[in-house]
Design a protein around this motif. Structure first.
Motif, mmCIF file in Angstrom:
data_model
loop_
_atom_site.group_PDB
_atom_site.id
_atom_site.type_symbol
_atom_site.label_atom_id
_atom_site.label_comp_id
_atom_site.label_asym_id
_atom_site.label_seq_id
_atom_site.Cartn_x
_atom_site.Cartn_y
_atom_site.Cartn_z
ATOM 1 N N PRO A 83 0.787 -1.097 0.032
ATOM 2 C CA PRO A 83 -0.017 0.129 0.038
ATOM 3 C C PRO A 83 0.652 1.141 0.161
ATOM 4 O O PRO A 83 0.252 2.161 -0.333
ATOM 5 C CB PRO A 83 -0.968 -0.048 1.394
ATOM 6 N N CYS A 84 2.170 1.252 0.253
ATOM 7 C CA CYS A 84 3.106 2.324 0.320
ATOM 8 C C CYS A 84 4.483 1.887 0.144
ATOM 9 O O CYS A 84 4.575 0.460 0.443
ATOM 10 C CB CYS A 84 2.737 3.029 1.559
ATOM 11 N N ALA A 85 5.465 2.743 0.189
ATOM 12 C CA ALA A 85 6.748 2.324 0.223
ATOM 13 C C ALA A 85 7.412 1.764 1.430
ATOM 14 O O ALA A 85 6.651 2.206 2.475
ATOM 15 C CB ALA A 85 7.619 3.342 0.040
ATOM 16 N N TYR A 86 8.059 0.599 1.349
ATOM 17 C CA TYR A 86 8.554 0.099 2.963
ATOM 18 C C TYR A 86 9.794 -0.626 2.540
ATOM 19 O O TYR A 86 10.349 -0.677 1.598
ATOM 20 C CB TYR A 86 7.557 -1.056 3.151
ATOM 21 N N ALA A 87 10.435 -0.818 3.697
ATOM 22 C CA ALA A 87 11.781 -1.515 3.755
ATOM 23 C C ALA A 87 11.763 -2.708 4.768
ATOM 24 O O ALA A 87 11.062 -2.471 5.674
ATOM 25 C CB ALA A 87 12.861 -0.591 3.932
ATOM 26 N N ALA A 108 12.800 -6.688 10.810
ATOM 27 C CA ALA A 108 11.981 -5.392 11.260
ATOM 28 C C ALA A 108 11.511 -4.806 9.797
ATOM 29 O O ALA A 108 12.014 -5.359 8.750
ATOM 30 C CB ALA A 108 12.615 -4.423 12.068
ATOM 31 N N LEU A 109 10.421 -4.173 9.967
ATOM 32 C CA LEU A 109 9.809 -3.508 8.608
ATOM 33 C C LEU A 109 9.410 -2.070 9.194
ATOM 34 O O LEU A 109 8.857 -1.759 10.253
ATOM 35 C CB LEU A 109 8.394 -4.217 8.423
ATOM 36 N N VAL A 110 9.955 -1.220 7.989
ATOM 37 C CA VAL A 110 9.431 0.053 8.284
ATOM 38 C C VAL A 110 8.756 0.668 6.958
ATOM 39 O O VAL A 110 8.940 0.355 5.824
ATOM 40 C CB VAL A 110 10.609 1.203 8.607
ATOM 41 N N TRP A 154 8.037 -4.639 15.966
ATOM 42 C CA TRP A 154 9.082 -4.746 15.041
ATOM 43 C C TRP A 154 8.686 -4.155 13.693
ATOM 44 O O TRP A 154 9.102 -4.613 12.764
ATOM 45 C CB TRP A 154 9.847 -5.918 15.083
ATOM 46 N N ARG A 155 7.602 -3.343 13.673
ATOM 47 C CA ARG A 155 6.982 -3.109 12.331
ATOM 48 C C ARG A 155 6.192 -1.723 12.843
ATOM 49 O O ARG A 155 5.617 -1.599 13.712
ATOM 50 C CB ARG A 155 5.992 -3.943 12.169
ATOM 51 N N GLY A 156 6.413 -0.793 11.687
ATOM 52 C CA GLY A 156 5.610 0.283 11.987
ATOM 53 C C GLY A 156 5.987 1.398 10.837
ATOM 54 O O GLY A 156 7.054 1.205 10.179
ATOM 55 N N SER A 157 5.350 2.444 10.717
ATOM 56 C CA SER A 157 5.732 3.807 9.991
ATOM 57 C C SER A 157 7.014 4.292 10.445
ATOM 58 O O SER A 157 7.203 4.191 11.521
ATOM 59 C CB SER A 157 4.464 4.666 9.796
ATOM 60 N N LEU A 158 7.646 5.105 9.756
ATOM 61 C CA LEU A 158 8.610 6.098 10.075
ATOM 62 C C LEU A 158 8.373 6.708 11.274
ATOM 63 O O LEU A 158 9.032 6.654 12.423
ATOM 64 C CB LEU A 158 9.118 7.191 8.933
ATOM 65 N N ALA A 159 7.227 7.324 11.498
ATOM 66 C CA ALA A 159 6.439 8.074 12.528
ATOM 67 C C ALA A 159 6.503 7.331 13.932
ATOM 68 O O ALA A 159 6.974 7.632 14.979
ATOM 69 C CB ALA A 159 5.329 8.910 12.347
ATOM 70 N N ALA A 160 5.786 5.971 13.689
ATOM 71 C CA ALA A 160 5.693 5.084 14.582
ATOM 72 C C ALA A 160 6.847 4.561 15.255
ATOM 73 O O ALA A 160 7.374 4.641 16.595
ATOM 74 C CB ALA A 160 4.744 4.109 14.382
ATOM 75 N N TRP A 161 7.970 4.339 14.341
ATOM 76 C CA TRP A 161 9.068 3.928 14.743
ATOM 77 C C TRP A 161 9.804 4.944 15.557
ATOM 78 O O TRP A 161 10.479 4.550 16.757
ATOM 79 C CB TRP A 161 10.086 3.541 13.540
ATOM 80 N N ARG A 162 9.882 6.177 15.186
ATOM 81 C CA ARG A 162 10.687 7.168 15.979
ATOM 82 C C ARG A 162 10.168 7.176 17.335
ATOM 83 O O ARG A 162 10.851 7.482 18.484
ATOM 84 C CB ARG A 162 10.497 8.772 15.283
ATOM 85 N N ALA A 196 14.870 2.508 5.726
ATOM 86 C CA ALA A 196 15.767 2.069 7.054
ATOM 87 C C ALA A 196 16.693 3.106 7.255
ATOM 88 O O ALA A 196 16.754 3.390 8.406
ATOM 89 C CB ALA A 196 16.235 0.745 6.672
ATOM 90 N N ASP A 197 17.472 3.637 6.095
ATOM 91 C CA ASP A 197 18.387 4.439 6.351
ATOM 92 C C ASP A 197 18.031 5.779 7.120
ATOM 93 O O ASP A 197 18.511 6.285 8.075
ATOM 94 C CB ASP A 197 19.136 4.604 5.263
ATOM 95 N N THR A 198 16.958 6.272 6.643
ATOM 96 C CA THR A 198 16.468 7.520 7.095
ATOM 97 C C THR A 198 15.919 7.379 8.541
ATOM 98 O O THR A 198 16.182 8.505 9.508
ATOM 99 C CB THR A 198 14.988 8.003 6.213
ATOM 100 N N LEU A 199 15.212 6.336 8.835
ATOM 101 C CA LEU A 199 14.993 5.955 10.189
ATOM 102 C C LEU A 199 16.172 5.983 11.250
ATOM 103 O O LEU A 199 16.234 6.601 12.131
ATOM 104 C CB LEU A 199 14.329 4.600 10.450
ATOM 105 N N TRP A 200 17.131 5.215 10.685
ATOM 106 C CA TRP A 200 18.315 4.967 11.556
ATOM 107 C C TRP A 200 19.169 6.606 11.773
ATOM 108 O O TRP A 200 19.734 6.788 12.900
ATOM 109 C CB TRP A 200 19.460 3.984 11.001
#
Length: 276
Positions: A83-87, A108-110, A154-162, A196-200
């Motif tokens: 449904p959207c971009a993911y890694a 994990a999945l973002v 161990w799964r979530g959107s960028l916002a949820a992960w942050r 994934a890199d953006t999140l890290w």
């Protein structure tokens, strides 16, 4: 030298077989060759660390192919595409390049956007479940600690992960600190790995690293307050891990006001390695 070159070619061929596998049985056949390839490299004098990096790389390839097959399963069942971009990312020893043959899953999945429990999250929950099932069937067991993208933690959107990682750091319970350690091994292997890199690299997570170290100290982890991410590490001073992709900042509590402002007065000198 010729034998070593031949062994290296065997490793490349294994990666090609994993990438070409059309189903779980083909993936399993390719994966079953890994012990033989690793043993051959060791017999030819390849250093153990290099063999561990190879195993980690192949585990990343396996996880990537499992994600592709999982996408195909969802499409075949009428669920459509992502449904959207993911890694998809590997964690733990695989993320650090230190895997051994006796391994389990750490992944994990973002995804780019979507709320917890929303349609995007539900689609990716099913994808994560298929990935975990495929890996388990192939020979990489489920993680006993639940560190798998099929599980909500161990799964979530960028916002949820942050929000999640900052929460782990703020709470600073032993299990939270373990989760932080695992998270900072994150290495994207499938999909839009820039996510994934953006999140890290997220600024608020960098800011939280200092507080993580302090929390580790408070939890009694005086020797183990460190983060490992392959060559990108936050570690005690003296560790030789610099490479071209890492920036160095030495924080010495004896350095006065700056260290005090960062809450590091109770800690020994630190070498902080952050991505540049």
């Amino acid at each position: 030298r010729d034998l070593l070159r031949l062994r290296a070619e065997d490793a490349v061929m294994l990666g090609d077989e994993l990438d070409a596998a059309e189903d779980v049985h083909g993936l399993g056949r390719a994966w079953s060759k890994l012990p033989q390839v690793a043993a051959g490299l060791l017999r030819e004098g390849v250093p153990g660390r290099d063999v561990a990096q190879l195993i980690s790389s192949e585990l990343g390839d396996l996880t990537r192919r499992a994600a592709v097959l999982a996408e195909q399963r969802l499409a075949a069942s009428g669920r459509g595409g992502p449904p959207c971009a993911y890694a998809v990312a590997v964690l733990g020893s695989a993320g650090r390049g230190e895997s051994l043959l006796a391994m389990d899953q750490d992944n994990a999945l973002v995804f780019a956007e979507g709320n917890v429990g929303g349609p995007e999250d539900r689609w990716f929950a099913d994808l994560g479940t298929h990935v975990a099932d495929i890996l388990h069937e192939v020979g990489v067991p489920y993680c006993n600690g639940g560190v798998m993208a099929k599980n909500a933690a161990w799964r979530g959107s960028l916002a949820a992960w942050r929000e999640r990682v900052v929460g782990w750091i703020d709470r600073a319970r032993p299990q939270d600190l373990l989760s932080v350690d695992i998270f900072f091994d994150l290495y994207g292997v499938h999909g839009d790995t820039n996510l994934a890199d953006t999140l890290w690299r997220a600024g608020e997570l960098k800011d939280a690293l200092t507080y993580y170290l302090t929390a580790s100290q408070n939890a009694g982890d005086h020797c183990g307050a460190h983060l490992l991410l392959g060559e990108r590490r936050l570690a005690w001073a003296g560790t030789q891990l610099l490479d071209d992709g890492v920036g160095k900042l030495v924080l010495d509590p004896s350095d006065g006001a700056a260290a005090m402002a960062l809450g590091l007065a109770a800690l020994p000198p630190l070498l902080v390695l952050l991505p540049t």
